[in-house]
Motif scaffolding. Structure first.
Motif, PDB file in Angstrom:
ATOM      1  N   MET A 133       1.030  -1.472  -0.167  1.00  0.00           N
ATOM      2  CA  MET A 133       0.757   0.201   0.157  1.00  0.00           C
ATOM      3  C   MET A 133       1.578   1.185  -0.033  1.00  0.00           C
ATOM      4  O   MET A 133       1.380   1.658   0.804  1.00  0.00           O
ATOM      5  CB  MET A 133      -0.945   0.362   1.065  1.00  0.00           C
ATOM      6  N   ALA A 134       0.513   1.655  -1.489  1.00  0.00           N
ATOM      7  CA  ALA A 134       1.281   3.603  -1.138  1.00  0.00           C
ATOM      8  C   ALA A 134       0.682   4.661  -0.068  1.00  0.00           C
ATOM      9  O   ALA A 134      -0.147   4.900  -0.661  1.00  0.00           O
ATOM     10  CB  ALA A 134       2.046   3.479  -2.704  1.00  0.00           C
ATOM     11  N   ARG A 135       1.111   4.676   0.842  1.00  0.00           N
ATOM     12  CA  ARG A 135       0.907   6.009   1.374  1.00  0.00           C
ATOM     13  C   ARG A 135       2.305   7.138   0.998  1.00  0.00           C
ATOM     14  O   ARG A 135       2.880   7.377   0.263  1.00  0.00           O
ATOM     15  CB  ARG A 135       1.373   5.632   2.461  1.00  0.00           C
ATOM     16  N   LYS A 136       1.037   8.811   0.270  1.00  0.00           N
ATOM     17  CA  LYS A 136       2.080   9.705  -0.009  1.00  0.00           C
ATOM     18  C   LYS A 136       2.859  10.034   0.500  1.00  0.00           C
ATOM     19  O   LYS A 136       1.932  10.151   2.499  1.00  0.00           O
ATOM     20  CB  LYS A 136       0.711  10.154  -0.250  1.00  0.00           C
ATOM     21  N   PRO A 137       3.777   9.957   0.423  1.00  0.00           N
ATOM     22  CA  PRO A 137       5.157  10.420   1.977  1.00  0.00           C
ATOM     23  C   PRO A 137       4.849  12.291   2.241  1.00  0.00           C
ATOM     24  O   PRO A 137       3.634  13.104   1.237  1.00  0.00           O
ATOM     25  CB  PRO A 137       6.368  11.069   1.429  1.00  0.00           C
ATOM     26  N   PHE A 138       4.887  12.128   3.572  1.00  0.00           N
ATOM     27  CA  PHE A 138       3.873  13.935   4.142  1.00  0.00           C
ATOM     28  C   PHE A 138       5.555  14.637   4.422  1.00  0.00           C
ATOM     29  O   PHE A 138       5.912  14.047   5.999  1.00  0.00           O
ATOM     30  CB  PHE A 138       3.159  13.422   5.171  1.00  0.00           C
ATOM     31  N   ILE A 139       5.753  15.514   4.523  1.00  0.00           N
ATOM     32  CA  ILE A 139       7.303  16.358   5.042  1.00  0.00           C
ATOM     33  C   ILE A 139       6.510  17.527   5.475  1.00  0.00           C
ATOM     34  O   ILE A 139       6.197  18.244   4.568  1.00  0.00           O
ATOM     35  CB  ILE A 139       7.643  16.354   3.881  1.00  0.00           C
ATOM     36  N   ALA A 140       6.994  17.606   6.632  1.00  0.00           N
ATOM     37  CA  ALA A 140       6.462  19.068   7.542  1.00  0.00           C
ATOM     38  C   ALA A 140       7.244  19.393   8.462  1.00  0.00           C
ATOM     39  O   ALA A 140       8.469  19.175   8.799  1.00  0.00           O
ATOM     40  CB  ALA A 140       5.183  18.533   9.087  1.00  0.00           C
ATOM     41  N   ASN A 162       6.420  13.550  -5.087  1.00  0.00           N
ATOM     42  CA  ASN A 162       5.543  14.133  -4.575  1.00  0.00           C
ATOM     43  C   ASN A 162       4.333  13.609  -3.147  1.00  0.00           C
ATOM     44  O   ASN A 162       3.785  13.356  -3.172  1.00  0.00           O
ATOM     45  CB  ASN A 162       4.394  13.282  -5.912  1.00  0.00           C
ATOM     46  N   ALA A 163       4.967  14.345  -2.470  1.00  0.00           N
ATOM     47  CA  ALA A 163       4.940  14.809  -1.060  1.00  0.00           C
ATOM     48  C   ALA A 163       3.830  15.466  -1.117  1.00  0.00           C
ATOM     49  O   ALA A 163       3.957  17.128  -1.345  1.00  0.00           O
ATOM     50  CB  ALA A 163       6.584  14.976  -0.280  1.00  0.00           C
ATOM     51  N   ASP A 164       3.231  15.712   0.559  1.00  0.00           N
ATOM     52  CA  ASP A 164       2.579  16.765   0.234  1.00  0.00           C
ATOM     53  C   ASP A 164       3.286  17.328   1.516  1.00  0.00           C
ATOM     54  O   ASP A 164       3.999  16.841   2.405  1.00  0.00           O
ATOM     55  CB  ASP A 164       1.612  16.074   1.800  1.00  0.00           C
ATOM     56  N   ILE A 165       3.837  18.780   1.207  1.00  0.00           N
ATOM     57  CA  ILE A 165       4.191  19.799   2.511  1.00  0.00           C
ATOM     58  C   ILE A 165       3.720  20.566   2.980  1.00  0.00           C
ATOM     59  O   ILE A 165       2.540  21.026   2.270  1.00  0.00           O
ATOM     60  CB  ILE A 165       5.080  19.841   1.591  1.00  0.00           C
ATOM     61  N   GLY A 197      -0.329  23.923  -3.640  1.00  0.00           N
ATOM     62  CA  GLY A 197      -0.619  23.027  -2.380  1.00  0.00           C
ATOM     63  C   GLY A 197       0.324  22.677  -1.589  1.00  0.00           C
ATOM     64  O   GLY A 197      -0.137  21.213  -0.785  1.00  0.00           O
ATOM     65  N   PHE A 198       1.525  23.576  -0.970  1.00  0.00           N
ATOM     66  CA  PHE A 198       0.881  23.733  -0.070  1.00  0.00           C
ATOM     67  C   PHE A 198       0.204  23.587   1.585  1.00  0.00           C
ATOM     68  O   PHE A 198      -0.834  24.218   0.897  1.00  0.00           O
ATOM     69  CB  PHE A 198       2.661  25.074   1.205  1.00  0.00           C
ATOM     70  N   ILE A 199       0.570  22.686   2.219  1.00  0.00           N
ATOM     71  CA  ILE A 199      -0.722  23.064   3.809  1.00  0.00           C
ATOM     72  C   ILE A 199      -0.126  23.816   4.648  1.00  0.00           C
ATOM     73  O   ILE A 199       1.172  23.694   4.839  1.00  0.00           O
ATOM     74  CB  ILE A 199      -0.500  21.088   4.315  1.00  0.00           C
ATOM     75  N   VAL A 200      -0.832  24.235   5.137  1.00  0.00           N
ATOM     76  CA  VAL A 200      -0.488  25.301   6.351  1.00  0.00           C
ATOM     77  C   VAL A 200      -0.774  25.506   7.280  1.00  0.00           C
ATOM     78  O   VAL A 200      -2.334  24.580   7.147  1.00  0.00           O
ATOM     79  CB  VAL A 200      -1.095  27.169   6.099  1.00  0.00           C
ATOM     80  N   ALA A 201       0.009  25.197   8.476  1.00  0.00           N
ATOM     81  CA  ALA A 201      -1.242  24.696   9.783  1.00  0.00           C
ATOM     82  C   ALA A 201      -0.889  25.133  10.626  1.00  0.00           C
ATOM     83  O   ALA A 201       0.207  26.097  10.888  1.00  0.00           O
ATOM     84  CB  ALA A 201      -0.473  22.896  10.075  1.00  0.00           C
ATOM     85  N   PHE A 210      15.526  22.108   4.553  1.00  0.00           N
ATOM     86  CA  PHE A 210      14.372  22.701   4.733  1.00  0.00           C
ATOM     87  C   PHE A 210      13.728  21.637   3.125  1.00  0.00           C
ATOM     88  O   PHE A 210      13.251  20.818   2.972  1.00  0.00           O
ATOM     89  CB  PHE A 210      13.243  22.968   5.002  1.00  0.00           C
ATOM     90  N   THR A 211      14.629  22.414   1.989  1.00  0.00           N
ATOM     91  CA  THR A 211      14.411  21.656   0.724  1.00  0.00           C
ATOM     92  C   THR A 211      15.069  20.391   0.603  1.00  0.00           C
ATOM     93  O   THR A 211      13.779  19.786  -0.114  1.00  0.00           O
ATOM     94  CB  THR A 211      14.904  22.925  -0.287  1.00  0.00           C
ATOM     95  N   ARG A 212      15.836  20.417   0.970  1.00  0.00           N
ATOM     96  CA  ARG A 212      16.357  18.917   0.901  1.00  0.00           C
ATOM     97  C   ARG A 212      16.673  17.866   1.551  1.00  0.00           C
ATOM     98  O   ARG A 212      15.295  16.512   0.885  1.00  0.00           O
ATOM     99  CB  ARG A 212      18.304  18.979   1.076  1.00  0.00           C
ATOM    100  N   ILE A 213      15.585  18.083   2.945  1.00  0.00           N
ATOM    101  CA  ILE A 213      14.181  16.808   3.801  1.00  0.00           C
ATOM    102  C   ILE A 213      13.350  16.990   2.535  1.00  0.00           C
ATOM    103  O   ILE A 213      12.572  15.400   1.910  1.00  0.00           O
ATOM    104  CB  ILE A 213      14.038  18.103   4.547  1.00  0.00           C
ATOM    105  N   ILE A 214      12.119  18.273   2.179  1.00  0.00           N
ATOM    106  CA  ILE A 214      11.109  17.494   1.420  1.00  0.00           C
ATOM    107  C   ILE A 214      11.752  16.443  -0.139  1.00  0.00           C
ATOM    108  O   ILE A 214      11.114  16.054  -0.192  1.00  0.00           O
ATOM    109  CB  ILE A 214      11.014  19.416   0.438  1.00  0.00           C
ATOM    110  N   ASP A 215      13.048  17.105  -1.080  1.00  0.00           N
ATOM    111  CA  ASP A 215      13.734  16.047  -1.724  1.00  0.00           C
ATOM    112  C   ASP A 215      14.628  14.850  -1.124  1.00  0.00           C
ATOM    113  O   ASP A 215      16.061  15.284  -2.207  1.00  0.00           O
ATOM    114  CB  ASP A 215      13.873  17.245  -2.732  1.00  0.00           C
TER     115      ASP A 215
END
Ligand code: PGA
Length: 250
Positions: free
Chosen positions: A1-8, A35-38, A58-62, A243-248
């Motif tokens: 099951m592929a779960r979409k990566p989530f980088i917060a 193709n992560a949720d960021i 597409g960035f999520i703001v929390a 953080f950019t390196r962490i996202i990628d």
């Protein structure tokens, strides 16, 4: 099951509006090759400006917290409706700093989750043991009660957008990252507890993030583990190139 990566990124009590805008403008250049949720979580004061700057990306703001009441005489508190209006679509609840410094208990968090869900905010619910609890072999007990008490009364359908963040308290801001094996072990435990509570489908679909001294230098090893679906980053989320390196991550 592929779960979409989530980088917060949890900014904690850092960044003025101006600094936050400079940071997110730099983050927009990330390739996002996984193709992560960021997600970024600014202070309440910067949510609106940051959300406007990120519109259409597409960035999520929390938000980093919210109160459980709808409105009223609760000086200093911020409601889910208010953070939503400001532009947040998610909220971090149960961060260990909230638990340790501001008295958030599992019972209070259970109410905060209800309030967030009523307003369709995505909840990032944090769990994790202290060093003393780890040394006393209480990891399973602590994590289980955080999950069972915090998520009590909700169905799999209610919690379909829920994200769990495992953040061992001893690893937060200390530079002492859990080894990928230690993270994997607790993530697998969390998935087992979620299976018992809400079924295998729910547990297999729910993303579990690791947090605690995640760095550009260690993210690849952590993300390589089967049960690690993303990371919740504090210190290094404040530095655009880190953080950019962490996202990628590789
Ligand atoms: P850290 O914080 O990356 O600075 O350890 C993580 C967190 O508290 O979410």
């Amino acid at each position: 099951m592929a779960r979409k990566p989530f980088i917060a990124g949890n900014w904690k009590m850092n960044n003025t509006i101006e600094q936050g805008l400079a940071l997110v403008n730099a983050l927009k250049t990330a390739k996002n090759k996984n193709n992560a949720d960021i997600m970024v979580a600014p202070s309440f004061t910067a949510i609106n400006a940051v959300a406007n700057a990120l519109k259409g990306t597409g960035f999520i703001v929390a938000a980093q917290d919210c109160y459980f009441e709808e409105k009223g005489a609760f000086t200093s508190q911020v409601s889910p409706e208010q953070i939503k209006e400001a532009g947040a679509t998610a909220v971090i609840l149960g961060h260990s700093e909230r638990r340790a410094l501001f008295g958030d208990t599992n019972e209070i968090l259970n109410k905060k989750i209800a309030a967030a869900l009523r307003h369709n905010l995505q909840v990032i619910y944090c769990v994790g043991e202290t060093l003393a609890e780890r040394e006393a072999n209480k990891i399973e007990q602590v994590i289980t009660s955080q999950l069972v008490e915090g998520l009590k009364g909700y169905s799999a359908e209610d919690l379909k957008t829920l994200v769990i963040a495992y953040e061992p308290v001893w690893a937060i801001g200390t530079g002492k990252t859990a080894t990928p094996e230690q993270a994997e072990e607790v993530h697998a435990l969390i998935r087992k507890v979620l299976t018992n509570m809400l079924g295998a489908d729910f547990a297999n679909n729910t993303r579990i993030l690791y947090g605690g001294s995640v760095k550009a230098e260690n993210v690849d090893f952590i993300m390589a583990k089967d049960n690690v679906d993303g990371v919740l980053v504090g210190g290094q989320a404040l530095i655009a190139e880190k953080f950019t390196r962490i996202i990628d991550y590789e």
